[in-house]
Design a protein around this motif. Structure first.
Motif, PDB file in Angstrom:
ATOM      1  N   ARG A 189       0.809  -1.205   0.000  1.00 54.76           N
ATOM      2  CA  ARG A 189       0.000   0.000   0.000  1.00 54.76           C
ATOM      3  C   ARG A 189       0.852   1.269   0.000  1.00 54.76           C
ATOM      4  O   ARG A 189       0.335   2.379  -0.149  1.00 54.76           O
ATOM      5  N   HIS A 192       0.531   3.970  -2.644  1.00 54.58           N
ATOM      6  CA  HIS A 192      -0.417   5.086  -2.664  1.00 54.58           C
ATOM      7  C   HIS A 192       0.297   6.400  -2.961  1.00 54.58           C
ATOM      8  O   HIS A 192      -0.325   7.349  -3.439  1.00 54.58           O
ATOM      9  N   PHE A 196      -2.255   7.691  -5.735  1.00 56.89           N
ATOM     10  CA  PHE A 196      -3.248   8.671  -5.267  1.00 56.89           C
ATOM     11  C   PHE A 196      -3.605   9.662  -6.375  1.00 56.89           C
ATOM     12  O   PHE A 196      -4.746  10.117  -6.480  1.00 56.89           O
TER      13      PHE A 196
ATOM     14  N   ALA B  24      -4.866   2.668  -4.191  1.00 55.16           N
ATOM     15  CA  ALA B  24      -4.506   3.896  -3.478  1.00 55.16           C
ATOM     16  C   ALA B  24      -5.031   3.922  -2.043  1.00 55.16           C
ATOM     17  O   ALA B  24      -4.503   4.669  -1.212  1.00 55.16           O
ATOM     18  N   CYS B  25      -6.035   3.114  -1.740  1.00 55.71           N
ATOM     19  CA  CYS B  25      -6.637   3.145  -0.397  1.00 55.71           C
ATOM     20  C   CYS B  25      -5.604   2.736   0.659  1.00 55.71           C
ATOM     21  O   CYS B  25      -5.010   1.671   0.562  1.00 55.71           O
ATOM     22  N   VAL B  26      -5.405   3.609   1.657  1.00 55.52           N
ATOM     23  CA  VAL B  26      -4.425   3.313   2.712  1.00 55.52           C
ATOM     24  C   VAL B  26      -5.092   2.878   4.020  1.00 55.52           C
ATOM     25  O   VAL B  26      -4.451   2.860   5.067  1.00 55.52           O
ATOM     26  N   MET B 108      -7.813  10.117  -0.898  1.00 55.09           N
ATOM     27  CA  MET B 108      -7.471   9.617  -2.224  1.00 55.09           C
ATOM     28  C   MET B 108      -8.588   9.915  -3.239  1.00 55.09           C
ATOM     29  O   MET B 108      -8.457   9.562  -4.401  1.00 55.09           O
TER      30      MET B 108
END
Lengths: 214, 417
Positions: A189, A192, A196, B24-26, B108
């Motif tokens: 992750r 990101h 993003f 993209a999700c954290v 995001m």
């Protein structure tokens, strides 16, 4: 070849290659999935929406900053501190000039490094504390979240311990952890940091056609 | 239950935008702050990010560009099972109205509601859809309406409205400018809107009709995530409008109907229409700006406006209702938050048709209730028949006393004779 020479030499180049090729592979792979053309009649510009979305989501809008102040503050502390240390910390600039590029670059004073690092540490720890204490965060967090947090924490910790540059083993440990972080990046992750932009962009473009960016 | 079909559908639904979102999700969990189901129940499973977990697993296992390498070292999530689909049915259908409020809080910018919709399509493929929605789809396909309103009933309702207003309403009239469609809730519960439209359009000199072949705007296929049903229902409207040769189809006071016809419809039928879609709010605002609907007097009550999610946050029609109310309301007050940050009624996205979700829906209304308690309006105006119906029921349940009004009907009251 000493251990330090290994982690700053062959392993560094392998890690950097995995980082760059892996991240590029991932980005190209995602973009190649494509999107079907939208046949509806747009009310406004998708491009303008995509650009607006990039900036809009830096801060939650619609009254949410007050509801998410903990995460917002900790997130910015961590990211700003990290980028300052990474980009303007003297040891990093020297390493980059020796191994990546040879351009003149501004460096922070020693005290600036320490302050930025402490801010980044505080932010990261606050985020991690929330991850292990908030019921929602406990429910949604997986191994990847914890490995990414811990690996980043250890990279920063070993970097601060090696800041005096008086003990070779500490510098070698820091470099080993940096190499591991770089190898882990495209598979995790941590990506990101790149994706993003696409995430915000796609939403902005999709709704931008409708005349709004949520 | 066909788990493989669900997985295949979800895999095929992962395009570049979905992959970007899922990558993209954290897991920051901020989206929970925006969800009225989580806020009013405290149930962590209702955090929007958790609702995406099936899609995340499918992406990481099958579509992640590095999934092949990760599989070699056992770093991909487990395959979905029947138990997963059963468990997530509640999260995907009962506790999500597809309102999309979670997107505005997401750092995001992830379109979480869009991903929930894609998950619903997987659920449809597996056959895990609440009975309320499958029943509505069957009725829509058989009778033309999810509430089973047949053409003869529709004709009767229209005739009654024509008689009540003294204005002739011609059905199936070719060559006029506008074809109006209505939501099932309007036809059954709020049919006065037909008379209101007749009054406004007469004043404005608008030529219009309604089709007995396609009077229904509600698209349950969009709500449940069934593209085939959605396409059939959109096609009916498109065929009727093109047969009549109208220039515009007027999308009614209904949130998802606008999205279904205007934004998703051309993609479902695979071509552009021979007419334009205009939302009733856009049309009323256009007529107002052109000076074609002069009004007399103003409503002195303290009025507020409930933004239907699919029209405002996900539809881009934000200022039009406020401009209209500005002309006819003397004491308008905004709820907070409003416009693109509005709070959902609790019954969108098929939740109001889903009896499994009844208790949750009324609990979720708690967020809207708090907004109303702060503003204390005499009446709430909205532009969605479903929101109106859902909120009227919730207002009764919470023993509040407040009428919920249609903006079209309210405007019609103030049109100069």
């Amino acid at each position: 070849m000493s251990f330090l020479e290994f982690v700053e030499g062959p392993l560094w180049y392998v890690a950097a290659a995995v980082f760059l090729i892996g991240a590029l592979w991932k980005v190209v792979g995602i973009l190649r999935l494509g999107r079907k053309a939208d046949l509806s009649i747009p009310r406004a510009s998708a491009t303008a929406g995509a650009v607006r979305s990039q900036f809009l989501h830096f801060v939650p809008h619609g009254g949410f900053p007050f509801r998410t102040i903990y995460h917002l503050t900790a997130g910015y502390m961590f990211h700003i501190g990290l980028f300052l240390v990474l980009l303007f910390g003297a040891p990093h600039v020297i390493f980059a000039q020796n191994n990546i590029y040879a351009l003149p670059w501004v460096t922070m004073p020693y005290w600036g490094f320490v302050v930025a690092a402490q801010v980044a540490f505080a932010g990261l720890i606050l985020l991690w504390v929330r991850r292990i204490s908030d019921p929602v965060m406990i429910k949604i967090s997986d191994k990847d979240d914890h490995i990414g947090s811990w690996l980043t924490f250890l990279v920063m910790l070993s970097g601060c311990m090696a800041l005096q540059e008086s003990v070779v083993a500490l510098r070698a440990t820091h470099m080993l952890l940096v190499d591991m972080w770089l190898i882990y990046f495209p598979f995790s992750r941590l990506m990101h940091a790149v994706t993003f932009m696409f995430s915000r962009g796609y939403t902005g473009a999709f709704f931008g056609r409708r005349g709004i960016v949520p | 239950m066909n788990v493989s079909a669900a997985i295949e559908t979800m895999v095929s639904n992962i395009d570049a935008s979905a992959a970007s979102y899922l990558d993209a999700c954290v897991h920051c969990g901020q989206c929970a702050e925006a969800c009225h189901f989580y806020e009013n129940t405290g149930d962590v499973r209702f955090a929007p990010v958790y609702k995406l977990d099936l899609m995340r697993r499918v992406y990481k296992r099958h579509k992640d560009p590095l999934a092949g390498l990760k599989k070699l070292v056992g770093l991909v999530p487990k395959e979905l099972t029947q138990t997963d689909l059963d468990e997530w049915s509640e999260l995907i259908y009962d506790s999500c109205t597809l309102c999309g409020r979670c997107t505005i809080v997401c750092p995001m910018g992830i379109d979480i509601a869009g991903l929930v919709r894609k998950t619903r399509e997987g659920m449809v493929a597996a056959g895990v859809v609440p009975e309320g929605l499958t029943g509505a789809a069957e009725r829509a396909l058989e009778t033309g309406s999810p509430l089973g309103i047949k053409p003869e009933t529709f004709r009767k309702i229209v005739a009654e409205q024509a008689e009540e207003t003294g204005i002739a309403i011609e059905l199936d009239k070719p060559g006029v400018d506008y074809m109006v469609i209505l939501s099932a809730m309007e036809i059954l519960n709020f049919y006065e809107v037909i008379g209101a439209l007749a009054k406004i359009f007469k004043k404005a000199g608008v030529t219009w009709t309604m089709s007995t072949k396609a009077y229904e705007a509600t698209n349950v296929g969009i709500q449940m995530g069934d593209k085939a049903v959605a396409k059939t229902l959109v096609s009916r409207v498109v065929e009727a409008a093109e047969e009549l040769g109208v220039k515009y189809v007027v999308s009614p006071e209904c949130g998802h109907a606008y999205s279904a016809l205007n934004w998703e419809g051309p993609n479902l039928v695979g071509r552009s229409y021979k007419f334009q879609v205009i939302h009733i709010l856009e049309l009323l605002e256009q007529l107002r700006v052109e000076g074609r609907i002069p009004t007399k007097g103003k409503d002195s009550r303290r009025l507020t406006f409930h933004d239907p999610c699919q029209i405002v946050r996900r539809g881009g029609i934000v200022e039009e209702p406020r401009n209209i109310l500005g002309q006819i309301a003397d004491n308008f007050v905004e709820m907070s938050p409003n416009k693109e940050a509005n709070i959902c009624c609790g019954g969108g996205g098929g939740v109001s048709s889903n009896s499994n979700a009844e208790k949750l829906r009324l609990l979720a209304f708690g967020s809207k209730k708090r907004q109303l308690d702060e503003v204390k309006p005499d009446a709430m105006v909205t532009a969605c028949g479903n929101c109106r119906n859902v909120m009227e029921e919730a207002i009764d349940t919470y023993e509040m006393t407040m009428p919920v009004l249609s903006i079209t009907e309210l405007l019609a009251e103030y049109i100069e004779d």
